[in-house]
Design a protein around this motif. Structure first.
Motif, mmCIF file in Angstrom:
data_model
loop_
_atom_site.group_PDB
_atom_site.id
_atom_site.type_symbol
_atom_site.label_atom_id
_atom_site.label_comp_id
_atom_site.label_asym_id
_atom_site.label_seq_id
_atom_site.Cartn_x
_atom_site.Cartn_y
_atom_site.Cartn_z
ATOM 1 N N LEU A 124 0.854 -1.202 0.000
ATOM 2 C CA LEU A 124 0.000 0.000 0.000
ATOM 3 C C LEU A 124 0.885 1.244 0.000
ATOM 4 O O LEU A 124 2.031 1.184 0.453
ATOM 5 C CB LEU A 124 -0.867 0.081 1.268
ATOM 6 N N ILE A 125 0.319 2.339 -0.458
ATOM 7 C CA ILE A 125 0.991 3.636 -0.335
ATOM 8 C C ILE A 125 0.169 4.496 0.619
ATOM 9 O O ILE A 125 -1.051 4.605 0.465
ATOM 10 C CB ILE A 125 1.115 4.349 -1.700
ATOM 11 N N GLU A 126 0.853 5.050 1.617
ATOM 12 C CA GLU A 126 0.174 5.967 2.541
ATOM 13 C C GLU A 126 0.617 7.386 2.218
ATOM 14 O O GLU A 126 1.819 7.668 2.184
ATOM 15 C CB GLU A 126 0.571 5.627 3.989
ATOM 16 N N LEU A 127 -0.327 8.272 1.986
ATOM 17 C CA LEU A 127 0.004 9.689 1.819
ATOM 18 C C LEU A 127 -0.145 10.343 3.185
ATOM 19 O O LEU A 127 -1.250 10.400 3.737
ATOM 20 C CB LEU A 127 -0.934 10.353 0.804
ATOM 21 N N ASN A 128 0.987 10.766 3.743
ATOM 22 C CA ASN A 128 0.947 11.423 5.048
ATOM 23 C C ASN A 128 0.520 12.872 4.823
ATOM 24 O O ASN A 128 1.313 13.698 4.391
ATOM 25 C CB ASN A 128 2.340 11.316 5.695
#
Ligand code: SIN
Length: 308
Positions: A124-128
């Motif tokens: 997954l990619i998390e956008l902080n």
């Protein structure tokens, strides 16, 4: 027989416990988290440029929690993406999904980071969209309001391919549910909530000055749990996408509260500082015991039940 496995955004996790991106910055500690039995591990948020982090001390324990101002210490995307490539190669066989977290304040920068990460194929990619410890050159407000969050998400989703993208949100906003809803409308596959609360400050009364090198920092630990529960509850009411709930989890009752509020996955960060990585085995046993005692076979039977 109860089981702890969870599906989140189409990704299988052996248990719901995720190491969040935050106070742990070193790859060796991410490896320790995998070995300790976390269901998934989020790597430290990467930025465009390398960041040394804020002045020491960056973390401090207070009576009911912890305050940190790490300042997004990381190697920057060029070196960081090379390290991630090696990390993913070494750990892909262990069946522990790896979440790559990215932080930027301009849409263009986010797109550059995502372009570099997509070929590495993380789970997954998390956008902080929510670090409270960045300096003004980063333009604090990005991600704190729905317009910018929606624009980032919509642009990122055009290039992220099959990798699910989640938005990590701040509790330090007027309406977190509104921002979650905008992220969902712009293609987000999931929401992570909450990042740290605050910023707050602790003063050393002998030295007569703030303890943290950066003076202010985000709060985590037991004191923030009720805020996390409230935020997850409001987000669950507003969106259909799944939620990674976190903030102050120390014991099984905290996990159950977050799940009943609407979380599918649970972030456990500060507790590893209090009790070490072994806390994860304790939480897994306690959660299984709770499930068996309450005739819960699958955690999804509990997700959001506090809304009924
Ligand atoms: C930090 O690096 O300052 C903490 C990470 C975050 O709050 O996103």
């Amino acid at each position: 027989m109860s089981n702890l496995s969870v599906n989140f955004c189409g990704v299988h996790f052996n248990n719901p416990f995720i190491l969040p991106s935050g106070i742990i910055t070193e790859v060796k500690d991410h490896v320790r988290a995998i070995e300790a039995g976390f269901g998934g591990v989020t790597l430290k948020s990467l930025t465009y440029e390398r960041r040394e982090g804020n002045p020491l001390p960056r973390m401090w324990k207070f009576d009911c929690g912890m305050i940190n101002s790490v300042g997004l210490r990381n190697a920057g995307i060029e070196k960081g993406s090379e390290e991630i490539a090696v990390f993913l190669k070494e750990h892909s066989g262990k069946k522990v999904p790896i979440l790559v977290s990215l932080f930027a304040t301009k849409v263009k920068e986010f797109l550059y980071l995502v372009e570099k990460i997509v070929p590495l194929n993380p789970s997954l990619i998390e956008l902080n969209l929510s670090c409270p410890n960045v300096e003004d050159e980063f333009g604090k407000s990005l991600g704190m309001e729905k317009g910018a969050s929606g624009e980032i998400m919509s642009e990122v989703k055009k290039i992220s391919g099959k990798i699910p993208v989640i938005a990590k949100l701040s509790p330090n906003v007027a309406n977190i549910a509104d921002i979650a809803k905008t992220c969902e409308a712009n293609g987000a596959d999931g929401i992570a909530a909450i990042n740290t609360l605050g910023p707050g400050m602790v003063i050393d009364i002998v030295k007569r000055k703030p303890i943290l090198g950066a003076k202010k920092g985000g709060m985590s630990g037991p004191a923030v749990l009720p805020v996390a529960v409230r935020c997850v509850y409001e987000i669950y009411d507003a969106v259909k996408i799944p939620i990674l709930g976190m903030g102050g989890v120390m014991k099984v009752e905290d996990i159950i509260q977050l799940i009943m509020a609407g979380a599918t996955l649970i972030g456990v960060g500060t507790a590893t500082y209090y009790k070490g990585m072994k806390v994860i085995e304790e939480l897994k046993s306690a959660l299984l015991k709770y499930m068996e005692g309450n005739k819960v076979k699958d955690l999804k039977e509990l997700v959001g039940v506090a809304h009924n």
